[in-house]
Design a protein around this motif. Structure first.
Motif, short mmCIF file in Angstrom:
data_model
loop_
_atom_site.label_atom_id
_atom_site.label_comp_id
_atom_site.label_asym_id
_atom_site.label_seq_id
_atom_site.Cartn_x
_atom_site.Cartn_y
_atom_site.Cartn_z
N TYR A 10 0.83 -1.20 0.00
CA TYR A 10 0.00 0.00 0.00
C TYR A 10 0.87 1.25 0.00
O TYR A 10 2.01 1.24 0.49
CB TYR A 10 -0.92 0.00 1.22
CG TYR A 10 -1.84 -1.19 1.27
CD1 TYR A 10 -2.99 -1.25 0.49
CD2 TYR A 10 -1.57 -2.28 2.10
CE1 TYR A 10 -3.85 -2.34 0.54
CE2 TYR A 10 -2.41 -3.38 2.16
CZ TYR A 10 -3.55 -3.40 1.37
OH TYR A 10 -4.38 -4.50 1.42
N ASP A 11 0.30 2.32 -0.52
CA ASP A 11 1.01 3.60 -0.61
C ASP A 11 0.98 4.30 0.75
O ASP A 11 -0.10 4.66 1.23
CB ASP A 11 0.35 4.47 -1.68
CG ASP A 11 1.20 5.66 -2.07
OD1 ASP A 11 1.97 6.15 -1.20
OD2 ASP A 11 1.10 6.13 -3.21
N GLU A 16 1.79 7.22 1.44
CA GLU A 16 1.46 8.63 1.29
C GLU A 16 -0.02 8.86 1.06
O GLU A 16 -0.46 10.01 0.90
CB GLU A 16 2.26 9.22 0.11
CG GLU A 16 3.77 9.04 0.22
CD GLU A 16 4.33 9.72 1.45
OE1 GLU A 16 3.84 10.80 1.82
OE2 GLU A 16 5.26 9.15 2.07
N LYS A 17 -0.80 7.78 1.02
CA LYS A 17 -2.23 7.91 0.73
C LYS A 17 -3.04 7.26 1.85
O LYS A 17 -3.39 6.08 1.77
CB LYS A 17 -2.57 7.28 -0.63
CG LYS A 17 -1.91 7.99 -1.81
CD LYS A 17 -2.28 7.32 -3.13
CE LYS A 17 -1.64 8.04 -4.30
NZ LYS A 17 -1.95 7.39 -5.60
N THR A 33 2.55 -2.81 5.37
CA THR A 33 2.28 -1.52 4.73
C THR A 33 0.84 -1.07 4.88
O THR A 33 0.46 -0.03 4.33
CB THR A 33 2.64 -1.59 3.22
OG1 THR A 33 1.75 -2.52 2.56
CG2 THR A 33 4.08 -2.04 3.02
N ARG A 40 -3.51 1.03 -3.15
CA ARG A 40 -2.45 0.27 -3.77
C ARG A 40 -1.34 1.12 -4.37
O ARG A 40 -1.57 2.23 -4.87
CB ARG A 40 -3.03 -0.62 -4.88
CG ARG A 40 -3.53 0.13 -6.10
CD ARG A 40 -4.16 -0.80 -7.13
NE ARG A 40 -5.42 -1.37 -6.68
CZ ARG A 40 -6.18 -2.18 -7.42
NH1 ARG A 40 -5.82 -2.51 -8.65
NH2 ARG A 40 -7.31 -2.65 -6.95
N LYS A 41 -0.14 0.58 -4.29
CA LYS A 41 0.95 1.03 -5.13
C LYS A 41 0.95 0.11 -6.35
O LYS A 41 0.51 -1.05 -6.26
CB LYS A 41 2.29 0.95 -4.39
CG LYS A 41 2.40 1.89 -3.21
CD LYS A 41 3.81 1.89 -2.64
CE LYS A 41 4.74 2.74 -3.50
NZ LYS A 41 6.07 2.93 -2.85
N GLU A 97 3.14 -1.67 -7.75
CA GLU A 97 3.81 -2.94 -7.52
C GLU A 97 3.11 -3.79 -6.47
O GLU A 97 3.52 -4.94 -6.20
CB GLU A 97 5.27 -2.71 -7.10
CG GLU A 97 5.44 -1.95 -5.81
CD GLU A 97 5.57 -0.43 -6.01
OE1 GLU A 97 6.27 0.21 -5.21
OE2 GLU A 97 4.96 0.07 -6.98
N GLY A 98 2.05 -3.24 -5.88
CA GLY A 98 1.31 -3.99 -4.86
C GLY A 98 0.40 -5.05 -5.42
O GLY A 98 -0.08 -5.92 -4.69
#
Length: 244
Positions: free
Chosen positions: A19-20, A22-23, A75, A223-224, A226-227
């Motif tokens: 997970y991102d 920053e979000k 994450t 999600r990122k 690459e996630g």
């Protein structure tokens, strides 16, 4: 962010492992998705589940090692622990009877009760206790033998052992978890169901009683790229679809 339709949410949902950071996600939206999860189908409307919404970063950091440090746990912005409470069957049965008191009125003479009400009151007052009650597994096996004998002569419900009722409770809790994940996807949020965890240590961390069982832990976030670990794979639909 526009809400997704049901087909859009189903196709959008993936098991996201990274997970991102920053979000962040809105706790109130996650809670709303859990409220929608509580509307999932449930065997006999017993609702033998609890949802532990973990928003504390400190608690998430404690749970992550208990999930074997999966990226989805490490994450996560938030976690939801779906807990089976088969041990609450008496309380839930009484809650259904209390609901009938509210709908139909309390202490109606039997002659005045509608047929459906009679069946429902007998179901929660007699059949549910008979089905769920057990003692060291012995009563469950006696019920299983009895029902199997009756089943020689007519269709009969056979899942009456303690192990059978555990399966029933976990199935319905899984339906709630899936409803939650689709609700999250409709909001543009991501999830990952994790069965790999030390459930005993998670129970101890959350202070759960002996009779509680963890169904799954669902990580939440955004999600990122690459996630999502590659393209979605499913066996051909023709292999699993049978029209009878």
């Amino acid at each position: 962010m526009p809400k997704k339709t049901v087909p859009e949410a189903i196709n959008y949902r993936r098991s996201v492992r990274i997970y991102d950071p920053e979000k962040p996600i809105d706790t109130t939206i996650v809670k709303k998705c859990l409220e929608q999860a509580s509307l999932a189908p449930t065997s006999s409307n017993m609702q033998l589940w609890e949802f532990y919404h973990i928003t504390s970063k400190e608690t998430i950091e404690k749970i992550a090692p208990l999930c074997f440090n999966q990226n989805a746990a490490k994450t996560a912005q938030q976690l939801v622990v779906f807990v089976v409470r088969k041990d609450l069957w008496r309380k839930r049965a009484k809650a259904n009877l209390a609901f009938m008191d509210k709908v139909f009125g309390k202490n109606n003479p039997k002659s005045e009760q509608r047929s459906r009400e009679k069946v429902a009151r007998n179901y929660y007052g007699k059949l549910i206790p008979f089905t769920y009650f057990d003692f060291l597994g012995v009563f469950g096996w006696l019920k299983y033998i009895l029902f199997s004998i009756v089943g020689l002569f007519r269709p009969m419900y056979r899942e009456v052992r303690n192990s059978d009722m555990r399966v029933v409770a976990h199935k319905t809790c899984g339906l709630a978890a899936q409803t939650f994940m689709l609700s999250m996807a409709a909001e543009g949020y991501d999830t990952c169901p994790m069965e790999g965890s030390d459930t005993w240590r998670v129970k101890r961390l959350l202070g759960l009683p002996f009779g509680a069982e963890i169904n799954m832990i669902v990580s939440c976030g955004i999600r990122k790229p690459e996630g999502v670990y590659g393209e979605r794979f499913r066996v051909p639909f023709e292999e699993v679809y049978r029209e009878v």
